[in-house]
Design a protein around this motif. Structure first.
Motif, mmCIF file in Angstrom:
data_model
loop_
_atom_site.group_PDB
_atom_site.id
_atom_site.type_symbol
_atom_site.label_atom_id
_atom_site.label_comp_id
_atom_site.label_asym_id
_atom_site.label_seq_id
_atom_site.Cartn_x
_atom_site.Cartn_y
_atom_site.Cartn_z
ATOM 1 N N GLY A 170 0.830 -1.258 -0.039
ATOM 2 C CA GLY A 170 -0.066 -0.096 -0.075
ATOM 3 C C GLY A 170 0.804 0.994 -0.032
ATOM 4 O O GLY A 170 0.401 2.304 -0.523
ATOM 5 N N ALA A 174 0.318 4.988 -2.206
ATOM 6 C CA ALA A 174 0.289 6.277 -1.218
ATOM 7 C C ALA A 174 1.462 7.231 -1.571
ATOM 8 O O ALA A 174 1.237 8.482 -1.498
ATOM 9 C CB ALA A 174 0.182 5.842 0.352
ATOM 10 N N MET A 178 1.534 11.166 -2.918
ATOM 11 C CA MET A 178 2.167 12.105 -2.007
ATOM 12 C C MET A 178 2.956 13.152 -3.131
ATOM 13 O O MET A 178 3.234 14.361 -2.748
ATOM 14 C CB MET A 178 3.058 11.809 -0.853
ATOM 15 N N LEU A 466 -10.591 -8.705 19.978
ATOM 16 C CA LEU A 466 -10.988 -7.428 20.627
ATOM 17 C C LEU A 466 -12.364 -7.022 19.870
ATOM 18 O O LEU A 466 -12.732 -7.132 18.680
ATOM 19 C CB LEU A 466 -9.946 -6.392 20.453
ATOM 20 N N VAL A 476 -11.452 5.935 22.071
ATOM 21 C CA VAL A 476 -10.963 6.547 23.470
ATOM 22 C C VAL A 476 -9.313 6.384 23.117
ATOM 23 O O VAL A 476 -8.659 5.055 23.082
ATOM 24 C CB VAL A 476 -11.305 5.388 24.477
ATOM 25 N N LEU A 477 -8.756 7.495 22.969
ATOM 26 C CA LEU A 477 -7.388 7.307 22.397
ATOM 27 C C LEU A 477 -6.221 8.141 23.501
ATOM 28 O O LEU A 477 -5.105 8.056 22.984
ATOM 29 C CB LEU A 477 -7.402 8.494 21.111
ATOM 30 N N LEU A 487 -15.643 1.112 30.167
ATOM 31 C CA LEU A 487 -15.337 -0.092 29.354
ATOM 32 C C LEU A 487 -15.304 -1.168 30.255
ATOM 33 O O LEU A 487 -15.171 -2.300 30.033
ATOM 34 C CB LEU A 487 -13.676 0.285 28.779
ATOM 35 N N ARG B 291 -0.237 5.897 12.818
ATOM 36 C CA ARG B 291 -1.154 5.042 13.797
ATOM 37 C C ARG B 291 -1.669 5.779 14.929
ATOM 38 O O ARG B 291 -1.172 6.582 15.431
ATOM 39 C CB ARG B 291 -0.138 3.941 14.111
ATOM 40 N N LEU B 292 -2.898 5.205 15.268
ATOM 41 C CA LEU B 292 -3.471 5.561 16.607
ATOM 42 C C LEU B 292 -3.617 4.227 17.279
ATOM 43 O O LEU B 292 -4.335 3.475 16.670
ATOM 44 C CB LEU B 292 -4.828 6.224 16.099
ATOM 45 N N VAL B 293 -3.634 4.407 18.593
ATOM 46 C CA VAL B 293 -4.153 3.322 19.557
ATOM 47 C C VAL B 293 -5.261 3.693 20.244
ATOM 48 O O VAL B 293 -5.253 4.754 20.807
ATOM 49 C CB VAL B 293 -3.046 2.751 20.372
ATOM 50 N N GLY B 294 -6.259 2.961 20.399
ATOM 51 C CA GLY B 294 -7.558 3.134 21.104
ATOM 52 C C GLY B 294 -7.712 2.104 22.208
ATOM 53 O O GLY B 294 -6.964 0.768 21.970
ATOM 54 N N ALA B 295 -8.496 2.532 23.100
ATOM 55 C CA ALA B 295 -8.797 1.599 24.166
ATOM 56 C C ALA B 295 -10.115 0.772 23.786
ATOM 57 O O ALA B 295 -11.163 1.457 23.435
ATOM 58 C CB ALA B 295 -8.859 2.171 25.413
ATOM 59 N N THR B 296 -10.419 -0.584 24.135
ATOM 60 C CA THR B 296 -11.734 -1.152 23.807
ATOM 61 C C THR B 296 -11.692 -2.413 24.779
ATOM 62 O O THR B 296 -10.674 -2.231 25.710
ATOM 63 C CB THR B 296 -11.883 -1.636 22.327
ATOM 64 N N TYR B 305 -6.228 -2.935 24.245
ATOM 65 C CA TYR B 305 -5.955 -1.900 23.250
ATOM 66 C C TYR B 305 -5.693 -2.257 21.924
ATOM 67 O O TYR B 305 -5.383 -3.450 21.747
ATOM 68 C CB TYR B 305 -4.687 -1.146 23.803
ATOM 69 N N VAL B 306 -5.883 -1.543 21.060
ATOM 70 C CA VAL B 306 -6.223 -2.083 19.398
ATOM 71 C C VAL B 306 -5.550 -0.689 18.860
ATOM 72 O O VAL B 306 -5.817 0.179 18.854
ATOM 73 C CB VAL B 306 -7.306 -2.493 19.135
ATOM 74 N N THR B 308 -6.479 1.545 15.807
ATOM 75 C CA THR B 308 -8.008 1.869 15.474
ATOM 76 C C THR B 308 -7.932 3.083 14.398
ATOM 77 O O THR B 308 -6.987 3.525 13.929
ATOM 78 C CB THR B 308 -8.670 2.216 16.572
ATOM 79 N N LEU B 309 -8.906 3.422 13.985
ATOM 80 C CA LEU B 309 -9.365 4.423 12.754
ATOM 81 C C LEU B 309 -8.248 4.065 11.727
ATOM 82 O O LEU B 309 -7.816 4.979 11.220
ATOM 83 C CB LEU B 309 -9.151 5.739 13.317
ATOM 84 N N GLN B 314 -2.151 3.616 4.672
ATOM 85 C CA GLN B 314 -1.651 3.468 3.514
ATOM 86 C C GLN B 314 -2.181 2.001 2.853
ATOM 87 O O GLN B 314 -2.578 1.552 1.705
ATOM 88 C CB GLN B 314 -0.366 3.651 3.232
ATOM 89 N N ASP B 315 -2.099 0.968 3.842
ATOM 90 C CA ASP B 315 -2.345 -0.449 3.588
ATOM 91 C C ASP B 315 -3.738 -0.543 3.249
ATOM 92 O O ASP B 315 -4.127 -1.723 2.685
ATOM 93 C CB ASP B 315 -1.747 -1.308 4.781
ATOM 94 N N ALA B 321 -4.895 7.247 1.074
ATOM 95 C CA ALA B 321 -4.509 7.443 2.334
ATOM 96 C C ALA B 321 -3.939 8.932 2.859
ATOM 97 O O ALA B 321 -3.815 9.573 1.846
ATOM 98 C CB ALA B 321 -3.265 6.466 2.655
ATOM 99 N N SER B 323 -1.280 9.686 4.296
ATOM 100 C CA SER B 323 0.052 9.608 4.057
ATOM 101 C C SER B 323 0.651 8.168 3.855
ATOM 102 O O SER B 323 -0.281 7.487 3.925
ATOM 103 C CB SER B 323 0.734 9.946 5.425
#
Lengths: 490, 444
Positions: A170, A174, A178, A466, A476-477, A487, B291-296, B305-306, B308-309, B314-315, B321, B323
Motif C-alpha cells: 500500500g 500512497a 504524495m 477485541l 478512546v485515544l 469499558l 497510527r493511533l491506538v484506542g482502548a476497547t 488496546y488496539v 484503530t481508525l 496506506q495499507d 491514504a 500519508s
C-alpha cells in the motif's frame, strides 16, 4: 497471574518521582509570568523508578517478539536481532554524539556512513546511496521525488503517471499520490507476475516510472524483470525497486544489474535492525549515476585529504528529515554486513528461500498455493481448507496464537483471497519450521472437525479477540477515567 | 555456515528433497542466468571480538557527551537520560516485536503507545496524539499536508522564520510536487507578526515555533483566534522540555502541535533515530496521518488496546491514504513514555527549571564579557551570542578544551554577523559553564 496491568496514570500517587536530578547551583532568574503554563501538569503521573520499571516490564510480557518466538510475517522479514548490534550502537561515540558537531569531530561516524553507502551500493549494483530516509515508505517517497526531478530537469514535463502492480504494498500507491502523481494499476498474470500485455498497454509518454517489488508480494521472482525494465526505459520511464523483499536476493541478483534505477533498502528487515514494535526503521536508498545528483543530502564523501565530509548533491530534491538519517540503525546494518561478508550474505538469502520453500512444500496439500511455483523468501497460501466451512484465514491466524506462533501476514496481497503470507527467514531452525508446519496441519484438521476452536481462538493469549468496531466508533485515544470505568463495566 | 544460520547440511539435504529440487541453486532458476550469483566486493567477514575493536575505534573518533562538554543544540539537545529508560528499551519483548497488528499478542506495545498518547496529551494540553512520526521535521511536513486536506481549496502554507531551518527545508521537500505556495520565512529577521500578516483567504496553515530556532519564547495567546478568523489553522512546534514550565499549544488553541521528541530520553545519537510528536484536536482525527491506538475490550469484557481508525492508512486506503507512513518510531515513543513516567509531574518541571536557570546564568556571564553580546527577549535554554571573532575560530578554541561550542548561525542568519546559538541544559553544571565563559573570554 492476571495479565491485566493498570494504565500508568492509575498507579500514580501525589508527591512521588522516579529520578534524581541535579541541584540548582546558579543564582535564580525570575520566570516570565505571562509565558507560564496554567495547569501545572495536573494530570501527569507520579511514580517511583521501581513502579515504572515494574509496570513496563509487566506489560512487555504481553508481547510476542522475536526473542520469545518465531514471527513468520510475510514481507516483514522478522529475523533474529544480534545482541552485538545493541551493544555497539550504544557506544558513547555513536549514541552521545551531536549531529551538528562538525565533520572534524565526527570522523568515525562519517567513515561508518561512507562505508555503509559503499556496501549497500555494492550489494545492490548501484552507483550512489543516501542513508537519510527514515523508513521504507520515506525511501519510496525519495525515489519518486527524484524521478520527478530527473524528468523536469530534462525538460520533460508531462510524465504524471506511476505504474504500480495490483499486488504492491500500500505504501507504493500512497507514495505516488504524495508526489502528486497519478497511480496506474497493473494486472498480475496467472503465474503471479506482472501482466506483460497490460504493462505494454499502460506505458505511454505520461509514464514517469514504475514501482515494483522483486521478488514480488506473492513471494515470486519476476522472471521477465529484464524485459519489464527495458520496456519502461523505452517509454522514457524509470524503474523503482521496493526493497522490502531484498532478503531473498543478497548475492543472488543485483537490482541495478536487472535494470532498476532506484531502490530503497529496509535496513530493519534485510539488515536486521530491530523492528522495535513498529519502528524505528531505516530506508536508505541507492540509485544509478544518472539519478545520483538528485539524492537527498547530506551524503558522505571522501575529501582530497582523505577525511570524510558531509555534502549535498547538486540537484538534490532536498532533505527528507532533519540531520543524517536514523544513524543508530546504520551502525547495526554496518555491523551486520561486516559480520557476514559476501558468502555470509548469500547464505542468508539461500537459506531464507530454502526455509520458505520447505514450509510451502509441506503445507500446500492442505493450504492451496496462490500460485504453484517455487517461491523465494516467502510463500503465499490460501486459508481455504477442503471440507471446512465457515472458517476464514483470520480464524486460522488466531488459532496459531494458541499454538504459540505469531500469525503470518494475512489478507495480503489483496489479489489473493484468504491470503496467508509466510516468511520464515533464514534464522529459524528446521525444528521450529517443523513445529509450525505441525501446528498448521493440526489447525487444518480442527477446521474440519472442531471449527469452534478456530472461531473462539485465541484462548491462550493475554487477551481474546477485541471489539474493534467499538474502538473505532467510540474512540478512546488517551486515558480518561470515566471512559475506562465504562469499558470495564461493559 | 555463519552463526546466524540454523540449518545443518543434513537438514538442508532433507529439505531440498521435500521441496523436490536437487540443490539450493535450483531454487533460483527464475533469476536470469547471466545475472545470477554476482560477485560482491565486500570486506572479509570479522569475528565478534574483531568487530568490537573496530567499532570501538570508530566510536572513539567522535566527540560525544562523555568526552566533551556540549553547548550545542539547534534541534538536538544533550538532556539527561535516566538509566531505567534504556533498561526498558533493551527488553527483547519490546525491541524485537513487530508492529502490533495482532492485538491479542501485542498488548505490551499497544498499552505503551496508548500511554504515550495519554502522556503527550497531558503534556501539551492537546486532545489527541498519534503513535509518532519520523522526527520533528517530518511531523511539521505532515501537519501541512493534513491542513491542506482539512481546509479545502487553499494552497498556501505560511511558515515563520523562527521555525528550524532544516524543518522548513523538509517542509519544502515534502510539498515540492504539490501545487502549494510556502512563504513567510524568506526575509531575515521576519517576525511572527510578519508571518501572521501573510495569512489570507488562500492560506491553509500558519506554522510557528516556540521556543523558536533562536531559543526565544513567544507569547502565543490570541494567535490562534486571529489565524482561525481568516479560515486557516494554526500549527505550533514546541520543545517538550519547555512545557514543564511554559505555555502549552493546547492552552493557546493550536489546531495542530508538533515537536521533536529527542529531548525526552532519547540521547543525541548523532541525529537519529528520533521521534516526531504529532498532536491535534479531536475533530481532526480522521485526517491525521500515522497510527493511533484506542482502548476497547475483548470478548470476555477485559479492557484492552488496539490500532484503530485504520481506514486512514496506506495499507487499506492505498493512494487515498492520509500519508504513505507505515513504519514509525515506535521504540523511541516507548523511550519517551518511560522518560515521562519517571520524571513525573515534579521531574518535568524540575528539568525545565534547571535548563532555564542555568541558561540564564550562562547568558548573564557571557553578556558581561568584553566583545560579546547576548540577544534580548525571553528565552528558554538557547540564546544567540554575538561574538568578537568568527564563530569557527571560537569553536576551534573551545574544541581544544574539549568543549563543543554553539551552532554557527553564519549560514542560516548571516545578517546577525559573527553569531552563535548556545544551548544550556540540566547537563551543564555551573563549573562547566564557568569553564566555557573562561575560554570565551580568552579568545575575545
Amino acid at each position: 497471574m492476571d495479565n491485566f496491568e493498570p494504565h500508568i496514570y492509575e498507579l500514580s500517587a501525589p508527591g512521588k518521582h522516579g529520578t534524581n536530578l541535579p541541584r540548582l547551583d546558579v543564582p535564580e532568574t525570575d520566570l516570565p509570568e505571562n509565558l507560564l503554563r496554567q495547569d501545572d501538569l495536573n494530570d501527569f503521573p507520579e511514580l517511583t523508578e521501581l513502579e515504572v520499571v515494574r509496570h513496563y516490564t509487566r506489560i512487555s510480557r504481553n508481547n510476542a517478539s522475536i526473542d520469545t518466538g518465531p514471527i513468520f510475517l510475510g514481507s516483514c522479514t522478522m529475523k533474529g536481532n544480534p545482541k552485538l548490534h545493541e551493544e555497539v550502537a550504544r557506544y558513547a561515540g555513536f549514541a552521545a554524539a551531536h549531529p551538528l558537531q562538525g565533520d572534524a569531530l565526527s570522523q568515525g561516524a562519517l567513515r561508518l556512513m561512507y562505508e555503509l553507502q559503499h556496501y549497500l551500493g555494492e550489494i545492490s549494483g548501484f552507483e550512489a546511496v543516501s542513508l537519510q530516509p527514515a523508513a521504507g515508505a520515506q525511501g519510496e517517497f525519495t525515489g519518486i521525488l527524484a524521478f520527478r526531478a530527473y524528468h523536469l530537469d530534462r525538460g520533460d514535463h508531462d510524465r504524471t503517471e506511476v505504474l504500480v502492480p495490483n499486488a504492491a504494498h500500500g505504501t507504493n500507491p500512497a507514495t505516488a499520490a504524495m508526489a502528486g502523481l497519478k497511480v496506474v494499476e497493473l494486472k498480475s498474470d496467472a503465474r503471479g507476475n506482472v501482466d506483460m500485455d497490460d504493462l505494454r498497454a499502460r506505458l505511454s509518454p505520461r509514464t514517469a516510472g514504475m514501482m515494483l517489488t522483486n521478488p514480488n508480494t506473492l513471494g515470486l521472482f519476476e522472471d521477465q524483470i529484464v524485459e519489464i525494465c527495458r520496456l519502461v526505459h523505452e517509454a522514457g520511464g524509470l524503474m523503482y525497486g521496493d526493497g522490502a523483499n531484498f532478503n531473498a536476493i543478497l548475492g543472488i541478483a543485483r537490482p541495478g544489474e536487472l535494470g532498476f534505477d532506484f531502490m530503497h533498502y529496509n535496513l530493519h528487515k534485510t539488515f536486521t535492525t530491530p523492528h522495535g514494535g513498529g519502528g524505528p526503521g531505516s530506508g536508505a536508498v541507492g540509485c544509478t549515476a544518472a539519478l545520483a545528483p538528485f539524492l537527498p543530502g547530506p551524503r558522505v564523501r571522501k575529501a582530497p585529504d582523505g577525511s570524510y565530509e558531509l555534502y549535498t548533491p547538486e540537484k538534490s530534491i532536498g532533505r527528507m528529515k532533519a540531520f543524517h538519517g536514523n544513524f543508530g540503525m546504520l551502525v547495526r546494518a554496518w555491523t551486520y554486513i561486516r559480520t557476514l561478508g559476501e558468502e555470509g550474505l548469500r547464505e542468508v538469502s539461500e537459506t531464507a528461500v530454502l526455509n520458505a520453500n520447505y514450509v510451502r512444500a509441506r503445507l500446500k496439500d492442505l493450504y492451496p498455493q496462490a500460485v504453484d511455483r517455487i517461491c523465494m523468501h516467502e510463500t503465499v497460501l490460501k486459508g481455504q481448507i477442503a471440507g471446512a466451512s465457515g472458517v476464514r484465514t483470520l480464524d486460522i491466524a488466531k488459532r496459531l496464537i494458541d499454538y504459540g506462533f505469531h500469525p503470518p501476514t494475512i489478507y495480503f496481497p489483496l489479489i489473493v483471497p484468504e491470503a496467508l503470507m509466510i516468511e520464515p527467514t533464514e534464522t529459524e531452525s528446521k525444528r521450529t519450521l517443523d513445529q509450525f508446519i505441525e501446528a498448521m496441519r493440526a489447525i487444518a484438521r480442527e477446521a474440519v472437525e472442531t471449527p469452534e476452536l478456530l472461531h473462539e481462538a485465541p484462548t491462550r493469549a493475554p487477551v481474546r479477540r477485541l471489539d474493534e468496531v467499538r474502538a473505532a466508533r467510540q474512540p478512546v485515544l488517551r486515558y480518561d477515567a470515566e471512559a475506562f470505568r465504562r469499558l470495564r463495566e461493559g | 555456515m555463519s552463526h546466524y544460520i540454523s540449518i545443518t547440511e543434513a537438514e538442508r539435504a532433507e529439505m531440498l528433497k521435500a521441496i523436490g529440487v536437487a540443490s539450493t541453486a535450483d531454487l533460483f532458476a527464475d533469476v536470469p542466468a547471466d545475472k545470477r550469483f554476482p560477485r560482491l566486493e565486500l570486506p572479509a567477514p570479522l569475528s565478534e571480538p574483531e568487530l568490537v575493536r573496530e567499532l570501538q575505534a570508530l566510536a572513539s573518533q567522535n566527540a560525544n557527551a562523555q568526552s566533551h562538554s556540549i553547548f550545542l543544540g539547534a534541534g538536538a539537545y544533550n538532556h539527561f537520560v535516566p538509566a531505567a529508560v534504556d533498561q526498558i528499551l533493551r527488553r527483547g519483548e519490546f525491541y524485537t516485536a513487530y508492529t502490533p497488528y495482532q492485538p491479542e499478542i501485542s498488548q505490551g506495545t499497544l498499552q505503551a503507545i496508548f500511554e504515550y498518547q495519554s502522556l503527550i496529551c497531558s503534556l501539551t494540553g492537546m486532545e489527541i496524539a498519534n503513535a509518532s512520526h519520523y522526527d520533528g521535521a517530518t511531523a511539521i511536513a505532515e501537519a501541512a499536508i493534513m491542513a491542506l486536506n482539512l481546509v479545502r481549496n487553499r494552497r498556501k502554507i505560511v511558515v515563520a522564520r523562527g521555525v528550524h531551518p532544516q524543518y522548513r527545508a523538509v517542509l519544502r521537500t515534502y510539498l515540492q510536487a504539490l501545487d502549494v505556495t510556502i512563504t513567510g520565512d524568506e526575509t531575515p529577521g521576519a517576525t511572527l507578526e510578519d508571518a501572521l500578516a501573510l495569512v489570507d483567504e488562500q492560506t491553509a496553515l500558519l506554522i510557528v515555533q516556540s521556543p523558536d530556532f533562536l531559543g526565544r519564547l513567544h507569547d502565543l495567546r490570541g494567535l490562534a483566534e486571529r489565524v482561525q478568523a481568516r479560515g486557516a489553522l494554526l500549527a505550533v512546534h514546541f520543545d517538550p522540555i519547555a512545557l514543564g514550565l511554559f505555555q502549552t499549544p493546547g492552552e493557546v488553541g493550536a489546531d495542530i502541535a508538533t515537536a521533536e521528541g529527542q529531548p525526552l530520553g532519547l540521547g543525541l545519537g548523532f541525529g537519529g533515530p528520533y521521534l516526531g510528536i504529532f498532536t491535534a484536536r479531536q475533530k481532526h482525527v480522521h485526517k491525521i496521518a500515522g497510527r493511533l491506538v484506542g482502548a476497547t475490550k475483548d470478548v470476555e469484557g477485559r479492557l484492552a488496546y488496539v490500532l484503530t481508525l485504520r481506514a486512514r492508512e496506506q495499507d487499506i486506503r492505498r493512494e487515498r491514504a492520509t500519508s504513505n507512513i507505515c513504519t514509525n518510531q515506535g521504540l523511541m515513543a516507548l523511550a519517551a513514555t518511560v522518560y515521562m513516567s519517571l520524571m513525573g509531574k515534579q521531574g518535568m518541571r524540575r528539568v525545565a527549571e534547571l535548563c532555564y536557570q542555568r541558561a540564564h546564568y550562562a547568558a548573564a556571564q557571557i553578556a558581561a564579557l568584553p566583545g560579546y553580546a547576548v540577544h534580548g527577549g525571553p528565552f528558554f535554554k538557547e540564546f544567540v551570542v554575538r561574538c568578537p571573532r568568527p564563530v569557527a575560530e571560537i569553536n576551534a578554541a573551545l574544541r581544544e578544551q574539549r568543549i563543543v561550542g554553539g551552532y554557527d548561525l553564519g549560514a542560516d542568519e548571516p545578517e546577525l554577523g559573527n553569531a552563535m546559538l548556545l544551548a544550556v541544559t540540566e547537563m551543564n553544571s555551573r563549573a562547566e559553564i564557568d569553564r566555557l565563559v573562561d575560554v570565551l573570554r580568552s579568545v575575545a
